[in-house]
Design a protein around this motif. Sequence first.
Motif, PDB file in Angstrom:
ATOM      1  N   ALA A 152       0.841  -1.201   0.000  1.00  0.00           N
ATOM      2  CA  ALA A 152       0.000   0.000   0.000  1.00  0.00           C
ATOM      3  C   ALA A 152       0.877   1.254   0.000  1.00  0.00           C
ATOM      4  CB  ALA A 152      -0.932  -0.013   1.212  1.00  0.00           C
ATOM      5  N   GLU A 153       1.941   1.227   0.794  1.00  0.00           N
ATOM      6  CA  GLU A 153       2.872   2.356   0.803  1.00  0.00           C
ATOM      7  C   GLU A 153       3.418   2.626  -0.593  1.00  0.00           C
ATOM      8  OE1 GLU A 153       6.397   1.783   3.187  1.00  0.00           O
ATOM      9  OE2 GLU A 153       7.229   3.719   2.609  1.00  0.00           O
ATOM     10  N   GLU A 154       3.813   1.550  -1.273  1.00  0.00           N
ATOM     11  CA  GLU A 154       4.384   1.692  -2.609  1.00  0.00           C
ATOM     12  C   GLU A 154       3.373   2.289  -3.587  1.00  0.00           C
ATOM     13  OE1 GLU A 154       7.664  -1.932  -2.335  1.00  0.00           O
ATOM     14  OE2 GLU A 154       5.586  -2.435  -2.776  1.00  0.00           O
ATOM     15  N   ILE A 155       2.116   1.792  -3.498  1.00  0.00           N
ATOM     16  CA  ILE A 155       1.070   2.308  -4.393  1.00  0.00           C
ATOM     17  C   ILE A 155       0.873   3.802  -4.174  1.00  0.00           C
ATOM     18  CG2 ILE A 155      -1.405   2.208  -4.906  1.00  0.00           C
ATOM     19  CD1 ILE A 155      -1.247  -0.831  -4.241  1.00  0.00           C
ATOM     20  N   LEU A 156       0.767   4.207  -2.906  1.00  0.00           N
ATOM     21  CA  LEU A 156       0.539   5.626  -2.604  1.00  0.00           C
ATOM     22  C   LEU A 156       1.711   6.482  -3.065  1.00  0.00           C
ATOM     23  CD1 LEU A 156      -1.930   6.937  -1.309  1.00  0.00           C
ATOM     24  CD2 LEU A 156      -1.825   4.504  -0.796  1.00  0.00           C
ATOM     25  N   TYR A 157       2.923   5.940  -2.906  1.00  0.00           N
ATOM     26  CA  TYR A 157       4.121   6.654  -3.343  1.00  0.00           C
ATOM     27  C   TYR A 157       4.051   6.925  -4.844  1.00  0.00           C
ATOM     28  CZ  TYR A 157       9.107   7.476  -4.306  1.00  0.00           C
ATOM     29  OH  TYR A 157      10.308   8.001  -4.720  1.00  0.00           O
ATOM     30  N   LEU A 158       3.716   5.884  -5.585  1.00  0.00           N
ATOM     31  CA  LEU A 158       3.678   6.006  -7.042  1.00  0.00           C
ATOM     32  C   LEU A 158       2.559   6.949  -7.485  1.00  0.00           C
ATOM     33  CD1 LEU A 158       4.868   5.183  -9.706  1.00  0.00           C
ATOM     34  CD2 LEU A 158       3.486   3.103  -9.667  1.00  0.00           C
ATOM     35  N   ILE A 159       1.405   6.845  -6.827  1.00  0.00           N
ATOM     36  CA  ILE A 159       0.304   7.752  -7.170  1.00  0.00           C
ATOM     37  C   ILE A 159       0.694   9.188  -6.847  1.00  0.00           C
ATOM     38  CG2 ILE A 159      -2.012   8.458  -6.424  1.00  0.00           C
ATOM     39  CD1 ILE A 159      -2.748   5.494  -6.403  1.00  0.00           C
ATOM     40  N   GLY A 160       1.380   9.362  -5.734  1.00  0.00           N
ATOM     41  CA  GLY A 160       1.857  10.698  -5.372  1.00  0.00           C
ATOM     42  C   GLY A 160       2.687  11.310  -6.490  1.00  0.00           C
ATOM     43  N   ILE A 161       3.507  10.493  -7.119  1.00  0.00           N
ATOM     44  CA  ILE A 161       4.370  11.005  -8.195  1.00  0.00           C
ATOM     45  C   ILE A 161       3.595  11.211  -9.490  1.00  0.00           C
ATOM     46  CG2 ILE A 161       6.316  10.414  -9.704  1.00  0.00           C
ATOM     47  CD1 ILE A 161       7.504   8.926  -7.276  1.00  0.00           C
ATOM     48  N   LEU A 162       2.855  10.169  -9.875  1.00  0.00           N
ATOM     49  CA  LEU A 162       2.218  10.231 -11.192  1.00  0.00           C
ATOM     50  C   LEU A 162       1.094  11.267 -11.255  1.00  0.00           C
ATOM     51  CD1 LEU A 162       2.140   6.470 -12.252  1.00  0.00           C
ATOM     52  CD2 LEU A 162       3.875   8.214 -12.705  1.00  0.00           C
ATOM     53  N   SER A 163       0.521  11.602 -10.090  1.00  0.00           N
ATOM     54  CA  SER A 163      -0.556  12.596 -10.091  1.00  0.00           C
ATOM     55  C   SER A 163       0.002  14.025 -10.053  1.00  0.00           C
ATOM     56  CB  SER A 163      -1.483  12.366  -8.892  1.00  0.00           C
ATOM     57  OG  SER A 163      -0.755  12.551  -7.695  1.00  0.00           O
ATOM     58  N   ASP A 164       1.312  14.124  -9.894  1.00  0.00           N
ATOM     59  CA  ASP A 164       1.964  15.432  -9.885  1.00  0.00           C
ATOM     60  C   ASP A 164       1.837  16.057 -11.276  1.00  0.00           C
ATOM     61  OD1 ASP A 164       3.875  17.547  -9.895  1.00  0.00           O
ATOM     62  OD2 ASP A 164       4.942  16.550  -8.246  1.00  0.00           O
ATOM     63  N   LYS A 165       1.301  17.267 -11.317  1.00  0.00           N
ATOM     64  CA  LYS A 165       1.090  17.943 -12.617  1.00  0.00           C
ATOM     65  C   LYS A 165       2.384  17.984 -13.443  1.00  0.00           C
ATOM     66  CE  LYS A 165      -3.269  19.294 -12.367  1.00  0.00           C
ATOM     67  NZ  LYS A 165      -3.525  17.949 -11.734  1.00  0.00           N
ATOM     68  N   ARG A 166       3.520  18.130 -12.764  1.00  0.00           N
ATOM     69  CA  ARG A 166       4.779  18.275 -13.484  1.00  0.00           C
ATOM     70  C   ARG A 166       5.196  17.004 -14.239  1.00  0.00           C
ATOM     71  NH1 ARG A 166       7.543  20.620  -8.118  1.00  0.00           N
ATOM     72  NH2 ARG A 166       6.283  18.854  -7.416  1.00  0.00           N
ATOM     73  N   ASN A 167       4.505  15.900 -13.905  1.00  0.00           N
ATOM     74  CA  ASN A 167       4.856  14.656 -14.586  1.00  0.00           C
ATOM     75  C   ASN A 167       3.874  14.283 -15.690  1.00  0.00           C
ATOM     76  OD1 ASN A 167       7.209  14.177 -13.109  1.00  0.00           O
ATOM     77  ND2 ASN A 167       6.002  13.366 -11.397  1.00  0.00           N
ATOM     78  N   GLN A 168       2.951  15.201 -15.951  1.00  0.00           N
ATOM     79  CA  GLN A 168       1.986  14.913 -17.009  1.00  0.00           C
ATOM     80  C   GLN A 168       2.684  14.676 -18.336  1.00  0.00           C
ATOM     81  OE1 GLN A 168      -0.873  18.033 -17.094  1.00  0.00           O
ATOM     82  NE2 GLN A 168      -2.560  16.697 -16.478  1.00  0.00           N
ATOM     83  N   GLY A 169       2.207  13.701 -19.063  1.00  0.00           N
ATOM     84  CA  GLY A 169       2.765  13.446 -20.386  1.00  0.00           C
ATOM     85  C   GLY A 169       3.927  12.473 -20.382  1.00  0.00           C
ATOM     86  N   ILE A 170       4.384  12.117 -19.176  1.00  0.00           N
ATOM     87  CA  ILE A 170       5.439  11.092 -19.111  1.00  0.00           C
ATOM     88  C   ILE A 170       4.766   9.730 -18.997  1.00  0.00           C
ATOM     89  CG2 ILE A 170       7.363  10.199 -17.759  1.00  0.00           C
ATOM     90  CD1 ILE A 170       7.926  13.012 -16.794  1.00  0.00           C
ATOM     91  N   PRO A 171       4.902   8.868 -20.009  1.00  0.00           N
ATOM     92  CA  PRO A 171       4.209   7.575 -19.929  1.00  0.00           C
ATOM     93  C   PRO A 171       4.826   6.695 -18.849  1.00  0.00           C
ATOM     94  CG  PRO A 171       5.604   7.653 -21.904  1.00  0.00           C
ATOM     95  CD  PRO A 171       5.704   8.999 -21.242  1.00  0.00           C
ATOM     96  N   PHE A 172       3.985   6.049 -18.070  1.00  0.00           N
ATOM     97  CA  PHE A 172       4.472   5.171 -16.996  1.00  0.00           C
ATOM     98  C   PHE A 172       3.452   4.061 -16.762  1.00  0.00           C
ATOM     99  CE2 PHE A 172       7.808   5.287 -13.665  1.00  0.00           C
ATOM    100  CZ  PHE A 172       7.493   4.083 -13.071  1.00  0.00           C
ATOM    101  N   PRO A 173       3.657   2.890 -17.422  1.00  0.00           N
ATOM    102  CA  PRO A 173       2.702   1.788 -17.282  1.00  0.00           C
ATOM    103  C   PRO A 173       2.617   1.306 -15.831  1.00  0.00           C
ATOM    104  CG  PRO A 173       4.474   1.209 -18.834  1.00  0.00           C
ATOM    105  CD  PRO A 173       4.782   2.564 -18.313  1.00  0.00           C
ATOM    106  N   PHE A 174       1.399   1.185 -15.321  1.00  0.00           N
ATOM    107  CA  PHE A 174       1.171   0.888 -13.899  1.00  0.00           C
ATOM    108  C   PHE A 174      -0.051  -0.032 -13.832  1.00  0.00           C
ATOM    109  CE2 PHE A 174      -0.218   3.351  -9.740  1.00  0.00           C
ATOM    110  CZ  PHE A 174      -0.084   2.188  -9.005  1.00  0.00           C
ATOM    111  N   ILE A 175       0.195  -1.303 -13.539  1.00  0.00           N
ATOM    112  CA  ILE A 175      -0.866  -2.315 -13.561  1.00  0.00           C
ATOM    113  C   ILE A 175      -0.952  -3.008 -12.212  1.00  0.00           C
ATOM    114  CG2 ILE A 175      -1.585  -4.520 -14.575  1.00  0.00           C
ATOM    115  CD1 ILE A 175      -0.144  -3.641 -17.170  1.00  0.00           C
TER     116      ILE A 175
END
Lengths: 461, 461, 461, 461
Positions: A267-290
């Motif tokens: 759960a910690e890992e999931i939240l960490y990754l969501i924290g990053i990928l939801s950051d506006k500054r990372n928009q447009g960077i593809p990052f497959p997450f399944i």
Amino acid sequence: MNYNDIKTIDKCTIAARGGMTLLSQEEINRMMEVGQGGVHELFRKCCLAVLNHDASDDDAMAVLNRYPDFNVKLIPRERGIHLQFTNAPAQAFVDGKMISGIRDSIFAVLRDIVFQSAQKEVSSFDLEQPFDITNYVFEILRRAEVHQYGLEPNLVVCWGGHAINRVEYQYTKDVGYQIGLRGGHICTGCGTGAMKGPMKGASVGHAKQRIDNGRYVGLTEPSIIAAEAPNPIVNNLVIMPDIEKRLEAFVRLGHGIIVFPGGVGTAEEILYLIGILSDKRNQGIPFPFIMTGPKESAEYFYQIDEFIRFALGDEVADLYEIIIDDAEQVAVKMMAGLSAVKLHRSRHKISYYFNWALHIDEKLQFPFIPTHENMASLKLYRDRPLGELAASLRAAFSGIVAGNVKEFGRQQVLKHGVYQIHGEKDLMDKLDNLLKAFIEQKRMKLPGSEYVPVFEVVKEA
Amino acid sequence: MNYNDIKTIDKCTIAARGGMTLLSQEEINRMMEVGQGGVHELFRKCCLAVLNHDASDDDAMAVLNRYPDFNVKLIPRERGIHLQFTNAPAQAFVDGKMISGIRDSIFAVLRDIVFQSAQKEVSSFDLEQPFDITNYVFEILRRAEVHQYGLEPNLVVCWGGHAINRVEYQYTKDVGYQIGLRGGHICTGCGTGAMKGPMKGASVGHAKQRIDNGRYVGLTEPSIIAAEAPNPIVNNLVIMPDIEKRLEAFVRLGHGIIVFPGGVGTAEEILYLIGILSDKRNQGIPFPFIMTGPKESAEYFYQIDEFIRFALGDEVADLYEIIIDDAEQVAVKMMAGLSAVKLHRSRHKISYYFNWALHIDEKLQFPFIPTHENMASLKLYRDRPLGELAASLRAAFSGIVAGNVKEFGRQQVLKHGVYQIHGEKDLMDKLDNLLKAFIEQKRMKLPGSEYVPVFEVVKEA
Amino acid sequence: MNYNDIKTIDKCTIAARGGMTLLSQEEINRMMEVGQGGVHELFRKCCLAVLNHDASDDDAMAVLNRYPDFNVKLIPRERGIHLQFTNAPAQAFVDGKMISGIRDSIFAVLRDIVFQSAQKEVSSFDLEQPFDITNYVFEILRRAEVHQYGLEPNLVVCWGGHAINRVEYQYTKDVGYQIGLRGGHICTGCGTGAMKGPMKGASVGHAKQRIDNGRYVGLTEPSIIAAEAPNPIVNNLVIMPDIEKRLEAFVRLGHGIIVFPGGVGTAEEILYLIGILSDKRNQGIPFPFIMTGPKESAEYFYQIDEFIRFALGDEVADLYEIIIDDAEQVAVKMMAGLSAVKLHRSRHKISYYFNWALHIDEKLQFPFIPTHENMASLKLYRDRPLGELAASLRAAFSGIVAGNVKEFGRQQVLKHGVYQIHGEKDLMDKLDNLLKAFIEQKRMKLPGSEYVPVFEVVKEA
Amino acid sequence: MNYNDIKTIDKCTIAARGGMTLLSQEEINRMMEVGQGGVHELFRKCCLAVLNHDASDDDAMAVLNRYPDFNVKLIPRERGIHLQFTNAPAQAFVDGKMISGIRDSIFAVLRDIVFQSAQKEVSSFDLEQPFDITNYVFEILRRAEVHQYGLEPNLVVCWGGHAINRVEYQYTKDVGYQIGLRGGHICTGCGTGAMKGPMKGASVGHAKQRIDNGRYVGLTEPSIIAAEAPNPIVNNLVIMPDIEKRLEAFVRLGHGIIVFPGGVGTAEEILYLIGILSDKRNQGIPFPFIMTGPKESAEYFYQIDEFIRFALGDEVADLYEIIIDDAEQVAVKMMAGLSAVKLHRSRHKISYYFNWALHIDEKLQFPFIPTHENMASLKLYRDRPLGELAASLRAAFSGIVAGNVKEFGRQQVLKHGVYQIHGEKDLMDKLDNLLKAFIEQKRMKLPGSEYVPVFEVVKEA
């Protein structure tokens, strides 16, 4: 296990390998100082974890206690440091000779625990600076020869619990196999369970496809290596200094991430990754997450998904895909995702081997120390900005993992009682339910002992 | 050469290679700062020297003047630094593409001039400490990937002049050929003449023996690279910061040394080596040391030998062997010497790739700055201890080389007139004769100009 | 050379290498039979030619006579055949050990002379069938490991004389250098002169471009190997059974052909190639064909060109290009031609490693035996079909080469006097002039002896 | 399996690999003729067996029946033959692309079934001559690139049944693991059960020891490949023409042999090996031979041992060692045995890659055709010479295997009823018991059907 069965090798000396040859005398002197002093006990423990590789997963402390006489001594040699072991677990040896892969891992421990500590003292990194933290993570991985110029971007990070059941374990192998068949490589936290299954599966896929340079990267940290000893498939072991740098290494090194069922650590890992990928500054960077698991574990992901949507909003759910019980589909989608990553990086001339472009907020980057004070001051309210709340939730889960299995956390709990986590009532109810579900599904049980919660949810109106 | 014939390539950008890929953003930032600032002019000059590789040896300044519009710009890229050239000499290119070997050398220059300067600022080396100097020399060579674990100790250093005659040049090729046939590899100062011949000969020997990993190591220094551009056979180029570190690199990296005819530079090298090998602390360390030339050059070595015996005593002559006009014999003896080196190192578990054990006195290690004051205060008296006198003689020769071809030295002489060297009358007479013989034999002539001495011997009773 | 200087090695045994290991007992038995019987003298001669590699080019017979006691014995060993030499030329050895490249060539001789003879007896090839001839040529090259799956089509065949002058030799090196710089590889007849220069030049180009798998293929034949010993750069030596199969190997293996100045042998090669490329069935197959030399040799090509145009018509001249004194231009055009070859082969899914598609008329394929009868019955009339006349001219030149340097031809001439060549008066005049020009230009001189013509042109109205 | 689940790939074309590239046009023509004619059905069947690799072991006929529309077509291409499949089993493909390892195996089938048949027609082997048989076996293995110059003699042949139980299977894995850990490599009959377990175990051992060139050689024969499809670990597949040549390949290629529990096939192998090792002409040739199984299978080996001692005498039992339930001990002894083999071969200069020295009596070498007449004329009397009786017993077991699973044998039994085996009463009683024990232990059961004996023991006084 009958303790009378414990076999050890009296004495054994091994010569340096890999990056630990070609050292300067100055580096060796510094390592001797550090390795015999400050970090010696940590180094000893990590060596023991590696040597004990075949044992079924177990309480770290139990492992250490079983070999009280084990020791390792650094011997300076001009051509690099030698290591002398006394009373080492016999399973690491064949006819008195240390198994090659284990020897490699031992020198990875020497490099990351002793050499890096010695270097840090003379390095210019200011680990209070986000930019320096990222450069330091890069430096550790480079020294470990994980980066390799010219490799395709096909390293798939697999997260998930070490205490998963047989059905789930088989499923992680199936997914790894399908990825291996398609030329993907695996990076995990390097223990058992969901950290071992994908590697095992991929190694079979690689063998069938005659891929003989399979990469099985294991990223661990000193405080967890004893509890989650590197599985023997790992052929590139790196010990990152703490969980935050380990997480940063995962997301900058890997090209896509698969999450299998797990406990609070996952759960910690999931939240960490969501924290990053939801950051506006990372928009447009593809990052497959399944996120994926067998049909028997579907419930797990629905709960996670529900919690995330409730806490952070429905849009956040667009960042990941949940696939139930279809290993082939997972692999096909992940490989398609990796193609998009490759296209993006090559178009923007971004390196394949380290994702410098990803912005990681300093709240996620700075170490969270799970003292009771820090835990109590997390503010879990949904009216906070998305990034802040995600970071706080990540910290909350991180503290719980520490209280469960890490030495520092366990001592805190022993001394001060369970952690108090504060927050908005509705959100805290959901969190409560999620954690209870983990307990019910035995995802938080340490093998051999009944789980006792290390935290208490304090709801506020 | 008709200056109208000078062809250049307008613009060309090349991507990093070798050790200059896999850099961290921090390293790149630091390199940009240094490479655009303090060391840019030095970097530009060294690049030009490398690009100008096929030109016949020439006055450094003339080379630089011929391409006044040449420039090189560092461009930060995530995957390592790119270099953009303007008005580069056309001979470094084929159909608009830079020749591979030259590209490698250019990145060696980037590494040793820019990267090392940038690193030094954040490193912990205290270059006033002998131990740190040696470790720094090691660090530069390691970064240049000269050290290679597992190689046999068979790197033969060849010293000698760049302005030798045809007969002497052919002889250096013959010796190199005989060494190459026997599996030896070559390390030189990487210019022309005696620095090129042995490599050329060895490469033919290697080809005949189907040795396809021939090592042709060139060690140079910033102040001389323009005058002695790396010959194109060099496949491992390293630019050491100054002559003292370059000399230390030669003796710690090489496993035996052959001296061909040369001028004062060669005399400096001989005195340096004698200073080390005559040190009591180095007794028992085998170090093959052969002086050799064609029969036409026999006189040269007899003069050197006589001077050494007179100045330092007959016992010192036991450290070397003089072989006249027998290339095969030189190779056979050198290879026998290397076998002794191997036996010694393997017996004492000493590394093959760097001779840590050799003691180099700090008088030989600290840079000698050829100011008039320093030159004037050298005391060349035979009643001084052997080591001290050898070091002072080495410094005297070093100063003369600087006055001849290095920018700093030439400016000193232009400003303050010729250097004054003081010493005991008998010794100074001998020195005087030796230097005059060099002049007569045209060993001190720079191509294209008549030699004018830059020193004056001042005799004292 | 003073015959007292001839040094030999008493006795030396070497173990099989390359394709001559992994033999079956049956193959070894068959080789013993053949190698000690029928072909032993030929094998001995060829070995001697290879061992004598460093000698300046020389009369074959003189070489053989200089080492009358030289012998080689096949020794059957389970792991492949060993060879025992007695009184072998010392220059093939270093400190009593045979030079690696020479050892490889010796085993190429064993393979092509002894093994192939032994195999032929049990093979199914019917060498009276054109299809079988081509397959046999393929089989010999395959066994020699010349074909390599996956290599680019960049093997440039260089033809030209072995007795060229210094200026021409330097020019062949320049062309080879420019080709090597551009990644081309070289195939020649493997002797000296124009057969050595391009390889030498290319090897320098390869070194500068850090191409470490340079291919220097030498195709020779038993009847000429002693006169044109393989130069030491050749790293893939193949001995084809006769000149026709050797020529077929050149055109099917090479991807383009450069012709340097030469004598009748070169003229034979030019006519052979024109015979093939002018064949209607080969229309549309790209085949770069360049004749080139320094400006001092321009006349040579104008004479050849004139003769070809006169004999075969102006259209034929479209098949080749003549470039005078521009090595870089030659390389640029050849590389462009190779690109066209690559495009054509890849588009038509034709193998890069053997040009099966090229049609070679059986008149060019069947061996021409230079008896007086065969020479006299060549009909050199311009009213014959182009292909036939080209083939007859090729045969005429071939006979003259045989009369000059091959044992069979020389014996024929000794016994029956000079060859009589018949043909149309105008054409015979031109031929006469061409051959006289060769003589004047000393292109038909064997080193050390004055040239005496072995033929007489008989003109008919 | 539900037949509706059978998935196939409509159409797929693959290009040649490995030894099947670099073919001559003549070879391709011959292959087309053979591959579309005489051997096409056999080739089709073998391809299907390979493509069907992941299926649980099964009745060969059932496999073939499940894919009635499967076909494979040879397509001549200049660069080697292409294969076009229709309706191939989907499990051999990933995303429409054939799995690499399977593709390799398919081309091994093409090579051994089609190419070898085509070659045999033009070869000079007289397969009625023992010497030629051995050379032919060598030729097939060499063409398959099994022999590799320079490898250590550490290929361990593992024999045993394909229908072993879980405990036995785990034990074969344990032994393979222990051998792999010690650097040994594995050769088996390449199906499932005892043919797969050791490879699987060894591959884990190799991974742990970082041995990345593990050899997993599978030797099969056309008549059995469909019933015993190559397991996917096999990375070097060879299809020998018949059981006798397959057995000869095992003993000449392998350096030691381990026998696990099995049925009559295994008994045949044991008798074959004893027939060879008891031959006086093979005295002094070291050949490690170990029978082993878990403690649950101990009885099996005691029965075999008893039968051998009774039939052939107690001395014969010195040729092998029986080790029960100690995988580590088996590996330690085998590796010690291999050291003795290495010492012997290196001392006597015998090749490591093929045991030419071993004498195999022609009775063991010539194919035994299991007609009723041949089976009835075996004379199983203990007063016959040891070698003859061993050979006859081997033939008897061979006939029973044929009757069980090979097409020819099964048809014979269907047509003429069960085989009659004659012999001395006491011996026949023992044989009877042994075979009954096999039946009881379900070692002769084919999966999915109850075993019905194909023979009858006829006792004589």
